[in-house]
Design a protein around this motif. Structure first.
Motif, PDB file in Angstrom:
ATOM      1  N   ASP A 123       0.832  -1.223   0.000  1.00  0.00           N
ATOM      2  CA  ASP A 123       0.000   0.000   0.000  1.00  0.00           C
ATOM      3  C   ASP A 123       0.860   1.264   0.000  1.00  0.00           C
ATOM      4  OD1 ASP A 123      -2.612  -0.734  -0.317  1.00  0.00           O
ATOM      5  OD2 ASP A 123      -3.084  -0.847   1.821  1.00  0.00           O
ATOM      6  N   GLY A 124       2.077   1.180  -0.532  1.00  0.00           N
ATOM      7  CA  GLY A 124       2.971   2.326  -0.569  1.00  0.00           C
ATOM      8  C   GLY A 124       3.709   2.600   0.722  1.00  0.00           C
ATOM      9  N   HIS A 125       3.526   1.743   1.730  1.00  0.00           N
ATOM     10  CA  HIS A 125       4.183   1.945   3.036  1.00  0.00           C
ATOM     11  C   HIS A 125       5.672   1.640   2.931  1.00  0.00           C
ATOM     12  CE1 HIS A 125       4.643   2.118   7.350  1.00  0.00           C
ATOM     13  NE2 HIS A 125       3.362   2.389   7.480  1.00  0.00           N
ATOM     14  N   ASP A 126       6.485   2.446   3.601  1.00  0.00           N
ATOM     15  CA  ASP A 126       7.945   2.273   3.527  1.00  0.00           C
ATOM     16  C   ASP A 126       8.428   0.976   4.168  1.00  0.00           C
ATOM     17  OD1 ASP A 126       8.341   4.632   2.164  1.00  0.00           O
ATOM     18  OD2 ASP A 126       8.690   5.822   3.977  1.00  0.00           O
ATOM     19  N   ILE A 127       7.679   0.458   5.148  1.00  0.00           N
ATOM     20  CA  ILE A 127       8.122  -0.730   5.884  1.00  0.00           C
ATOM     21  C   ILE A 127       7.624  -1.988   5.170  1.00  0.00           C
ATOM     22  CG2 ILE A 127       7.968  -1.991   8.070  1.00  0.00           C
ATOM     23  CD1 ILE A 127       7.638   0.698   9.480  1.00  0.00           C
ATOM     24  N   PRO A 128       8.528  -2.921   4.809  1.00  0.00           N
ATOM     25  CA  PRO A 128       8.082  -4.167   4.181  1.00  0.00           C
ATOM     26  C   PRO A 128       7.456  -5.111   5.202  1.00  0.00           C
ATOM     27  CG  PRO A 128      10.447  -4.228   4.506  1.00  0.00           C
ATOM     28  CD  PRO A 128       9.994  -2.855   4.944  1.00  0.00           C
ATOM     29  N   VAL A 129       6.659  -6.065   4.706  1.00  0.00           N
ATOM     30  CA  VAL A 129       5.999  -7.057   5.549  1.00  0.00           C
ATOM     31  C   VAL A 129       6.493  -8.448   5.163  1.00  0.00           C
ATOM     32  CG1 VAL A 129       3.793  -8.102   6.205  1.00  0.00           C
ATOM     33  CG2 VAL A 129       3.934  -5.637   5.838  1.00  0.00           C
ATOM     34  N   ALA A 130       6.846  -9.256   6.160  1.00  0.00           N
ATOM     35  CA  ALA A 130       7.249 -10.644   5.946  1.00  0.00           C
ATOM     36  C   ALA A 130       6.144 -11.570   6.431  1.00  0.00           C
ATOM     37  CB  ALA A 130       8.548 -10.950   6.687  1.00  0.00           C
ATOM     38  N   ALA A 131       5.948 -12.684   5.718  1.00  0.00           N
ATOM     39  CA  ALA A 131       4.951 -13.681   6.112  1.00  0.00           C
ATOM     40  C   ALA A 131       5.474 -15.066   5.762  1.00  0.00           C
ATOM     41  CB  ALA A 131       3.625 -13.421   5.406  1.00  0.00           C
ATOM     42  N   ASN A 132       4.839 -16.087   6.337  1.00  0.00           N
ATOM     43  CA  ASN A 132       5.185 -17.493   6.077  1.00  0.00           C
ATOM     44  C   ASN A 132       6.614 -17.834   6.531  1.00  0.00           C
ATOM     45  OD1 ASN A 132       2.731 -17.380   4.772  1.00  0.00           O
ATOM     46  ND2 ASN A 132       3.543 -17.734   2.721  1.00  0.00           N
ATOM     47  N   LEU A 133       7.007 -17.412   7.719  1.00  0.00           N
ATOM     48  CA  LEU A 133       8.351 -17.755   8.197  1.00  0.00           C
ATOM     49  C   LEU A 133       8.526 -19.265   8.306  1.00  0.00           C
ATOM     50  CD1 LEU A 133       9.256 -15.119  10.942  1.00  0.00           C
ATOM     51  CD2 LEU A 133       9.532 -15.006   8.460  1.00  0.00           C
ATOM     52  N   PHE A 134       7.462 -19.979   8.678  1.00  0.00           N
ATOM     53  CA  PHE A 134       7.496 -21.439   8.720  1.00  0.00           C
ATOM     54  C   PHE A 134       6.624 -21.970   7.581  1.00  0.00           C
ATOM     55  CE2 PHE A 134       8.042 -20.892  13.514  1.00  0.00           C
ATOM     56  CZ  PHE A 134       9.418 -21.098  13.458  1.00  0.00           C
ATOM     57  N   THR A 135       7.214 -22.766   6.689  1.00  0.00           N
ATOM     58  CA  THR A 135       6.479 -23.329   5.564  1.00  0.00           C
ATOM     59  C   THR A 135       6.329 -24.844   5.667  1.00  0.00           C
ATOM     60  OG1 THR A 135       8.528 -23.480   4.300  1.00  0.00           O
ATOM     61  CG2 THR A 135       7.191 -21.484   4.000  1.00  0.00           C
ATOM     62  N   SER A 136       6.977 -25.451   6.644  1.00  0.00           N
ATOM     63  CA  SER A 136       6.909 -26.899   6.829  1.00  0.00           C
ATOM     64  C   SER A 136       7.403 -27.233   8.225  1.00  0.00           C
ATOM     65  CB  SER A 136       7.784 -27.627   5.797  1.00  0.00           C
ATOM     66  OG  SER A 136       9.159 -27.356   6.042  1.00  0.00           O
TER      67      SER A 136
END
Length: 475
Positions: A66-79
């Motif tokens: 959404d144009g925000h300067d801070i990136p977002v991380a997701a799915n740190l655990f996939t298995s």
């Protein structure tokens, strides 16, 4: 999971665990297991949709959501393998390593400063402007902070507790929080009875080890951050918050400092929870935000409510605790699993080396006492692969008779998030799917094809199957 991803996990199992979120992300990138989304993905719904689509394949980083300067991380655990990898262990060592860390916690080390406090905001705080907070499931009541460690101090002893609670952003500097009957709520009630607020911190963006440790089923006044230190193999560095006495990991990406207000309740929810249903809207406790601190160029971590990361994060620590609980009384217990089909909370499978016909029922009752969430227990023999739901179903189909192998307990405490319960009052069911000790050997002898495990398909099969079929002249 692709073969390439599986090989990358295998190659890195013996490595030392990294110390913070960004080094973990770098490690995943080097293994080609980090996906980078296009810039500008919407924080409402779209970010979670992309995350869920690849939740079993890759971790994903969203630049400028959404144009925000801070990136977002997701799915740190996939298995399950990635959980083991995060602590530098093989998958078959995972529960034992976690058990050892719970038994041998490593005290934190307080330091004067840390990157978590590089930037400090104390005035005119507006959480949705400061941080890229997503809305996850379709009917969620709004943006939720879902991957924050809520750290609180016992008002009487000063000992800290670490947990994850769903946190609804309900105003510029106000957060609604669901406190289930666990240790944070215990601390809050102590403070509220004295007429005081409970000082807390929400820690966002830390190494997966700290997330994993936060879910340990530990006793009151056992600091889960010390379990994280034991898993890491060195003390977790912590710093004192700027506006209260809570200590937080010095390498965290973002810290929200605040107080849970006494005698204040405001509407929170609905929110998509781990049972794959919505937790209902109700009046709940409220956090007043006093400060936000963060690293330079921080990263925001989110967990999609009810997604795989949500489920597996809760499963592994519970499995380790339940295994230890059961082995204390039943040495025949070999392993346990909380399968995904049971939301990684409600169904438990126990593998045993059976020594007597009555023992599985005792194990079932012991498992019910291990955690109130559990509503179904299946006990199987050591020849059953408890990671394969089809194998467990096969054991039930061929080794279980309902008139003699079933236990039903009515009116027991269960999970309030289970929509089939009556405000948390639930029935429990246990299934003894083991073979009788005195059964004739051939009655329960599993069939097998001799030599199957030694077949080399590259040598046994022709590469051009279609062409070979045509050459056979079958038409």
């Amino acid at each position: 999971m692709t073969a390439r991803n599986a090989n990358a996990i295998e190659a890195s199992k013996e490595q030392e665990p990294t110390a913070d979120l960004r080094r973990w992300l770098c490690h995943l990138a080097e293994q080609d297991r980090l996906a980078i989304a296009r810039e500008g993905i919407a924080l409402a719904d779209e970010l979670s949709a992309v995350s869920k689509k690849i939740e079993r394949e890759r971790t994903v980083l969203f630049p400028r959501p959404d144009g925000h300067d801070i990136p977002v991380a997701a799915n740190l655990f996939t298995s399950r393998g990635s959980v083991a990898e995060s602590i530098g262990a093989r998958e078959d060592e995972l529960l034992a390593r976690f058990q050892d860390a719970v038994r041998n916690p490593l005290p934190c080390r307080e330091v004067a400063t840390g990157p978590a406090q590089d930037i400090v905001h104390t005035a005119n705080i507006d959480l949705l402007k400061l941080l890229p907070i997503p809305k996850h499931n379709e009917l969620d009541s709004g943006p939720y902070i879902t991957a924050a460690l809520l750290i609180a101090r016992n008002p009487r002893t000063g000992i800290q507790n670490v947990a994850i609670h769903r946190c609804q952003v309900s105003g510029p500097d106000r957060i609604g929080v669901l406190l289930l009957p666990r240790h944070t709520l215990n601390y809050f009630r102590m403070a509220e009875e004295a007429g005081d607020a409970l000082d807390i911190a929400l820690v966002i963006g830390i190494h997966p080890i700290c997330l994993l440790a936060s879910q340990a089923i530990a006793a009151l006044d056992e600091d889960e951050m010390e379990i994280a230190g034991a898993l890491l193999g060195r003390p977790i560095d912590v710093v004192k918050c700027k506006t209260n006495t809570v200590r937080v990991p010095a390498d965290a990406e973002i810290v929200i400092e605040g107080r849970i207000l006494p005698k204040v309740r405001e509407p929170e929810g609905p929110f998509g929870e781990f049972p794959q249903y919505y937790g209902p809207r109700a009046d709940r406790e409220v956090i007043q935000v006093d400060a936000v601190t963060h690293r330079r160029q921080p990263i925001f971590h989110t967990i999609v409510g009810g997604g795989f990361e949500h489920l597996i994060l809760g499963a592994v620590p519970r499995e380790a605790t339940l295994l230890q609980h059961l082995q204390r009384s039943f040495p025949s217990v070999l392993d346990v699993r909380l399968p995904r089909g049971g939301t990684c909370r409600y169904h438990l499978v126990v593998k045993i080396k059976k020594v007597s016909d009555g023992e599985p029922k005792n194990i079932i009752m012991g498992a019910f006492g291990g955690h109130y969430d559990i509503k179904r227990v299946v006990v199987v023999d050591e020849d059953v692969n408890i990671d394969d739901p089809d194998e467990v179903d096969w054991a039930i189909a061929t080794r279980f008779q309902a008139d003699k192998d079933l236990i039903v307990v009515s009116g027991a405490q269960g999970s309030k998030l289970d929509p089939s319960s009556r405000n948390g009052i639930s029935a429990k069911m246990g299934l003894d799917a083991t073979t009788p000790v005195d059964a004739p050997p051939l009655d329960f002898k599993r069939i097998r094809v001799k030599g199957e495990e030694n077949v080399d398909l590259a040598k046994a099969l022709q590469v051009d199957g279609a062409g070979a079929f045509q050459r056979l002249g079958i038409a």
